[in-house]
Scaffold this motif. Structure first.
Motif, PDB file in Angstrom:
ATOM      1  N   LEU A  64       5.551 -22.260  -4.564  1.00  7.08           N
ATOM      2  CA  LEU A  64       6.114 -20.803  -3.551  1.00  7.08           C
ATOM      3  C   LEU A  64       7.621 -21.250  -3.498  1.00  7.08           C
ATOM      4  O   LEU A  64       8.531 -21.738  -2.347  1.00  7.08           O
ATOM      5  N   ASP A  65       8.232 -19.854  -3.676  1.00 10.56           N
ATOM      6  CA  ASP A  65       9.743 -19.202  -3.284  1.00 10.56           C
ATOM      7  C   ASP A  65       9.858 -18.531  -1.465  1.00 10.56           C
ATOM      8  O   ASP A  65       8.432 -18.143  -0.948  1.00 10.56           O
ATOM      9  N   ASP A  66      10.919 -18.358  -1.458  1.00  9.38           N
ATOM     10  CA  ASP A  66      10.917 -17.668   0.206  1.00  9.38           C
ATOM     11  C   ASP A  66      10.717 -16.137   0.314  1.00  9.38           C
ATOM     12  O   ASP A  66      10.005 -15.975   1.435  1.00  9.38           O
ATOM     13  N   GLY A  67      10.267 -15.887  -1.095  1.00  5.36           N
ATOM     14  CA  GLY A  67       9.181 -14.570  -1.333  1.00  5.36           C
ATOM     15  C   GLY A  67       7.737 -14.711  -1.182  1.00  5.36           C
ATOM     16  O   GLY A  67       7.180 -13.601  -0.686  1.00  5.36           O
ATOM     17  N   ALA A  68       7.105 -15.815  -0.496  1.00  8.23           N
ATOM     18  CA  ALA A  68       5.957 -15.919  -0.127  1.00  8.23           C
ATOM     19  C   ALA A  68       5.498 -15.496   0.706  1.00  8.23           C
ATOM     20  O   ALA A  68       3.949 -14.646   0.607  1.00  8.23           O
ATOM     21  N   ALA A  69       6.505 -15.197   1.624  1.00  7.25           N
ATOM     22  CA  ALA A  69       5.693 -14.627   2.938  1.00  7.25           C
ATOM     23  C   ALA A  69       5.624 -13.338   3.120  1.00  7.25           C
ATOM     24  O   ALA A  69       4.483 -12.716   2.856  1.00  7.25           O
ATOM     25  N   GLU A  70       6.276 -12.668   2.065  1.00 11.12           N
ATOM     26  CA  GLU A  70       6.072 -11.427   2.210  1.00 11.12           C
ATOM     27  C   GLU A  70       5.029 -11.045   0.687  1.00 11.12           C
ATOM     28  O   GLU A  70       4.264 -10.175   1.657  1.00 11.12           O
ATOM     29  N   VAL A  71       5.019 -11.607  -0.128  1.00 11.44           N
ATOM     30  CA  VAL A  71       3.599 -11.044  -0.745  1.00 11.44           C
ATOM     31  C   VAL A  71       2.514 -11.828   0.016  1.00 11.44           C
ATOM     32  O   VAL A  71       1.410 -10.474  -0.441  1.00 11.44           O
ATOM     33  N   LEU A  72       3.077 -12.980   0.784  1.00  4.95           N
ATOM     34  CA  LEU A  72       1.242 -12.801   1.620  1.00  4.95           C
ATOM     35  C   LEU A  72       0.389 -11.813   2.631  1.00  4.95           C
ATOM     36  O   LEU A  72      -0.192 -11.154   2.544  1.00  4.95           O
ATOM     37  N   ASP A  73       2.589 -11.621   2.947  1.00  8.77           N
ATOM     38  CA  ASP A  73       1.654 -10.492   4.487  1.00  8.77           C
ATOM     39  C   ASP A  73       1.059  -9.083   3.353  1.00  8.77           C
ATOM     40  O   ASP A  73       0.206  -8.533   4.171  1.00  8.77           O
ATOM     41  N   ALA A  74       1.782  -8.239   2.540  1.00  7.46           N
ATOM     42  CA  ALA A  74       1.809  -6.965   1.498  1.00  7.46           C
ATOM     43  C   ALA A  74       0.346  -7.304   1.304  1.00  7.46           C
ATOM     44  O   ALA A  74      -0.550  -6.357   1.465  1.00  7.46           O
ATOM     45  N   ALA A  75      -0.167  -8.683   0.726  1.00  6.37           N
ATOM     46  CA  ALA A  75      -1.389  -8.602   0.319  1.00  6.37           C
ATOM     47  C   ALA A  75      -2.814  -8.638   0.818  1.00  6.37           C
ATOM     48  O   ALA A  75      -3.454  -8.079   1.139  1.00  6.37           O
ATOM     49  N   ALA A  76      -2.593  -8.668   2.350  1.00  4.79           N
ATOM     50  CA  ALA A  76      -3.709  -9.107   3.401  1.00  4.79           C
ATOM     51  C   ALA A  76      -3.290  -7.445   3.882  1.00  4.79           C
ATOM     52  O   ALA A  76      -5.100  -6.999   4.370  1.00  4.79           O
ATOM     53  N   ALA A  77      -2.694  -6.960   4.380  1.00  2.00           N
ATOM     54  CA  ALA A  77      -2.698  -5.442   4.428  1.00  2.00           C
ATOM     55  C   ALA A  77      -3.581  -4.942   3.439  1.00  2.00           C
ATOM     56  O   ALA A  77      -4.244  -4.454   3.624  1.00  2.00           O
ATOM     57  N   ALA A  78      -2.819  -5.107   2.337  1.00  2.00           N
ATOM     58  CA  ALA A  78      -3.776  -3.646   1.146  1.00  2.00           C
ATOM     59  C   ALA A  78      -5.377  -4.258   1.165  1.00  2.00           C
ATOM     60  O   ALA A  78      -5.957  -3.802   0.718  1.00  2.00           O
ATOM     61  N   LEU A  79      -5.270  -5.426   1.168  1.00  2.00           N
ATOM     62  CA  LEU A  79      -6.749  -5.895   0.640  1.00  2.00           C
ATOM     63  C   LEU A  79      -7.525  -5.963   2.696  1.00  2.00           C
ATOM     64  O   LEU A  79      -8.692  -5.338   2.233  1.00  2.00           O
ATOM     65  N   ASN A  80      -7.038  -5.964   3.660  1.00  2.00           N
ATOM     66  CA  ASN A  80      -7.474  -6.036   4.252  1.00  2.00           C
ATOM     67  C   ASN A  80      -8.228  -3.997   4.528  1.00  2.00           C
ATOM     68  O   ASN A  80      -9.135  -3.753   5.534  1.00  2.00           O
ATOM     69  N   ALA A  81      -7.150  -3.348   4.252  1.00  2.00           N
ATOM     70  CA  ALA A  81      -7.944  -1.786   4.007  1.00  2.00           C
ATOM     71  C   ALA A  81      -8.740  -1.325   3.320  1.00  2.00           C
ATOM     72  O   ALA A  81      -9.435  -0.256   2.720  1.00  2.00           O
ATOM     73  N   LEU A  82      -8.991  -2.142   2.166  1.00  2.00           N
ATOM     74  CA  LEU A  82     -10.572  -1.962   1.186  1.00  2.00           C
ATOM     75  C   LEU A  82     -11.508  -2.209   1.946  1.00  2.00           C
ATOM     76  O   LEU A  82     -12.778  -2.054   1.929  1.00  2.00           O
ATOM     77  N   VAL A  83     -11.768  -3.275   3.238  1.00  2.00           N
ATOM     78  CA  VAL A  83     -12.740  -3.878   3.599  1.00  2.00           C
ATOM     79  C   VAL A  83     -14.034  -2.534   4.508  1.00  2.00           C
ATOM     80  O   VAL A  83     -14.382  -3.287   4.236  1.00  2.00           O
ATOM     81  N   PRO A  84     -13.019  -1.812   4.645  1.00  2.00           N
ATOM     82  CA  PRO A  84     -13.439  -0.943   5.706  1.00  2.00           C
ATOM     83  C   PRO A  84     -14.845   0.356   4.263  1.00  2.00           C
ATOM     84  O   PRO A  84     -15.240   0.659   4.638  1.00  2.00           O
ATOM     85  N   ASP A  85     -13.913   0.316   3.138  1.00  2.00           N
ATOM     86  CA  ASP A  85     -14.281   0.932   1.847  1.00  2.00           C
ATOM     87  C   ASP A  85     -15.705   0.241   0.948  1.00  2.00           C
ATOM     88  O   ASP A  85     -16.495   1.013   0.860  1.00  2.00           O
ATOM     89  N   GLY A  99       4.519  -1.696  -4.848  1.00  2.00           N
ATOM     90  CA  GLY A  99       5.010  -1.440  -3.285  1.00  2.00           C
ATOM     91  C   GLY A  99       6.337  -2.563  -3.834  1.00  2.00           C
ATOM     92  O   GLY A  99       7.387  -2.153  -2.585  1.00  2.00           O
ATOM     93  N   LEU A 100       6.445  -3.216  -3.457  1.00  2.00           N
ATOM     94  CA  LEU A 100       7.609  -4.273  -3.893  1.00  2.00           C
ATOM     95  C   LEU A 100       8.137  -4.599  -4.403  1.00  2.00           C
ATOM     96  O   LEU A 100       9.057  -5.088  -4.395  1.00  2.00           O
ATOM     97  N   GLY A 101       8.176  -4.141  -5.519  1.00  2.00           N
ATOM     98  CA  GLY A 101       8.897  -4.195  -7.082  1.00  2.00           C
ATOM     99  C   GLY A 101       8.404  -5.627  -7.534  1.00  2.00           C
ATOM    100  O   GLY A 101      10.054  -6.225  -8.373  1.00  2.00           O
ATOM    101  N   ILE A 102       7.789  -6.677  -7.389  1.00  2.00           N
ATOM    102  CA  ILE A 102       8.256  -7.904  -7.800  1.00  2.00           C
ATOM    103  C   ILE A 102       7.059  -7.673  -9.081  1.00  2.00           C
ATOM    104  O   ILE A 102       5.909  -6.923  -9.112  1.00  2.00           O
ATOM    105  N   LYS A 103       7.333  -8.454 -10.323  1.00  2.00           N
ATOM    106  CA  LYS A 103       6.845  -8.808 -11.524  1.00  2.00           C
ATOM    107  C   LYS A 103       5.402  -9.677 -11.358  1.00  2.00           C
ATOM    108  O   LYS A 103       4.914 -10.220 -10.205  1.00  2.00           O
TER     109      LYS A 103
END
Length: 502
Positions: free
Chosen positions: A414-435, A454-458
């Motif tokens: 896990l590198d320094d960008g892991a937190a940003e990845v996890l935050d963005a992933a959580a937001a995207a997945l939370n958006a799926l739940v109501p649907d 969105g983040l431009g990460i490989k």
């Protein structure tokens, strides 16, 4: 199909496997048993299991049950044996001791055997002296022609005699072997046939038992070639018709040495079951150790075949005299093929005993756990070679979210960008739940949109932290399908837990 090597004078074939219960069953027992069984089934004959337990010094009381279990696991079944009985019971040599003494008396009366009172110490000294003088080792016949009183007057006397064969100088040393062709062996010495404790040695017991049980074909390893002249002599002296002999190529390790349980852990038949090899793959592999692949109509060779196919085409003359190396890489390849041929439901059923043994699932799993395991089997089937490979892949799906352990190597990546990845992933997945769109393709689309676009990460870097979050491992089943199986609640809880630990 018939085989040109079948001697009609022996009638309906009767074959046997006769292991000694001296510890974990040897893989060579299964190897011999499957060739016995194939020929017996092909010819409409019988297959007998006999327990040769006259070696009381090495006897292991648990070994016999292990033998039953492992042979049944392989699908090798017998028609007569100690556990099921039969017309020639008993099938344990220790229960047949009264059978052998009359044969010993016949040998003694005819002058084909004699009593020997030499002590173990005297015999050891004799062998040492023979070796020192570079002479052939063998009994020097000190007791031959002497009475007990005459022998007692000489050094190295033991009051408890053995009985030895009196091997003639002109013994026939060759015979027609079903596999080896015309075969010969060195001149034997005066072999012990009855031990001081009253138990027969292998040489006498095997001849008597094979005769009394009507065995027509004796299949054994090539290490027994040197004993065959002794056995043929006993048949002749006792006026018995000998069986046909087939000496199988030995199972050898990568150094071309005969495999042994002391040097090779995989020489134990139980090792394969414990490791999670499929029995049908092991049977296929053992057949290839001594028999050629199937040649197809186009001339190509097929190494994957069932026991039924092996049985149908079996002929003694096609057995490979030299044998092959016991190559575990080849077995792994075969096992992987058999694993991938299973349906998810079948694979889940095969995985279950190993997962129970490893404490992953309950011995009485719920219906929901069984359904989850079938879903996981579909994911891991292409990623495992043996069944125990599935344990670390499956375990994360059966632990509570709060109990998931993050492996050290997974956390380290896990590198320094892991937190940003996890935050963005959580937001995207939370958006799926109501649907209600919680399936693999929807999860993948949402995460690629949020992380890769969105983040431009490989993708490789973007999905690594998520893999660690949901499985605790660097390597796991496919990520999006894993999230689908876990469900939104567990997936989001695990992402939040890893994020809080950074």
């Amino acid at each position: 199909m018939t085989t040109t090597s079948e001697p009609t004078r022996h009638g309906v074939p009767r074959l046997r496997v006769a292991p000694s219960p001296t510890g974990d069953p040897h893989v060579g027992t299964a190897y011999m048993a499957m060739f016995d069984l194939a020929f017996a089934r092909q010819q409409g004959g019988s297959f007998v299991l006999r327990i040769e337990d006259t070696d009381r010094a090495r006897f292991d009381p648990t070994s016999e049950q292990q033998l039953y279990e492992t042979l049944h696991w392989l699908g090798l079944t017998w028609d007569e044996g100690p556990d099921i009985g039969g017309p020639h019971a008993p099938y344990r040599q220790s229960e047949r001791l009264g059978t052998y003494q009359p044969y010993v008396e016949r040998l003694l009366a005819a002058g084909h055997a004699y009593r020997c009172w030499c002590s173990a110490e005297r015999l050891a000294q004799m062998r040492e002296e023979q070796q020192r003088q570079k002479l052939p080792t063998g009994y020097d016949r000190l007791c031959l022609g002497r009475t007990e009183e005459e022998r007692a007057a000489l050094p190295g006397f033991s009051p408890d005699p053995v009985v030895r064969m009196r091997i003639p100088d002109d013994v026939e040393l060759s015979w027609d072997d079903l596999i080896m062709g015309r075969t010969s062996a060195p001149q034997p010495d005066d072999q012990v046939v009855l031990k001081a404790d009253g138990y027969p040695t292998y040489h006498l017991a095997v001849v008597v038992d094979d005769h009394e049980m009507g065995i027509t074909h004796v299949v054994r390893g090539q290490e027994w070639i040197s004993s065959t002249p002794k056995h043929l002599l006993l048949y002749r002296w006792l006026g018995l018709e000998p069986p046909r002999f087939a000496h199988m190529p030995l199972l050898r390790d990568e150094k071309r040495a005969k495999i042994s349980k002391r040097k090779n852990p995989w020489a134990r038949l139980t090792w394969f079951a414990e490791r999670g090899y499929l029995p049908e793959a092991l049977v296929n592999f053992l057949a290839l150790q001594g028999y050629p692949p199937i040649v197809e109509a186009d001339g190509s060779e097929r190494e994957v075949f069932t026991f039924a196919e092996f049985t149908e085409r079996f002929r003694w003359e096609d057995v490979n005299r030299a044998g092959s190396i016991f190559n575990l890489d080849k077995l792994d390849w075969l096992n992987g093929l058999y694993v991938r041929a299973l349906s998810p439901a079948e694979l889940a059923q095969r995985l279950l005993p190993h997962l129970v043994a490893d404490g992953v699932v309950s011995p009485t799993p719920s219906e929901a756990d069984r359904e989850r395991l079938v879903d996981l089997a579909e994911l891991v089937g292409t990623r495992i070679v043996v069944l125990t490979d599935a344990t670390p892949l499956v375990r994360p799906f059966f632990v509570a979210d709060g109990d998931l352990e993050i492996a050290a190597d997974a956390r380290a990546q896990l590198d320094d960008g892991a937190a940003e990845v996890l935050d963005a992933a959580a937001a995207a997945l939370n958006a799926l739940v109501p649907d209600g769109a919680w399936d693999g393709p929807s999860i993948e689309a949402a995460l690629r949109g949020a992380l890769v676009e969105g983040l431009g990460i490989k993708a490789r870097l973007a999905f690594g932290p998520l893999r660690t979050a949901v499985s605790g491992q660097r390597i796991s089943p496919p990520l999006f399908e894993s999230m689908q199986i876990l469900g939104p609640e567990s997936t989001l809880a695990r992402i939040e837990s890893l994020r809080a630990s950074l």
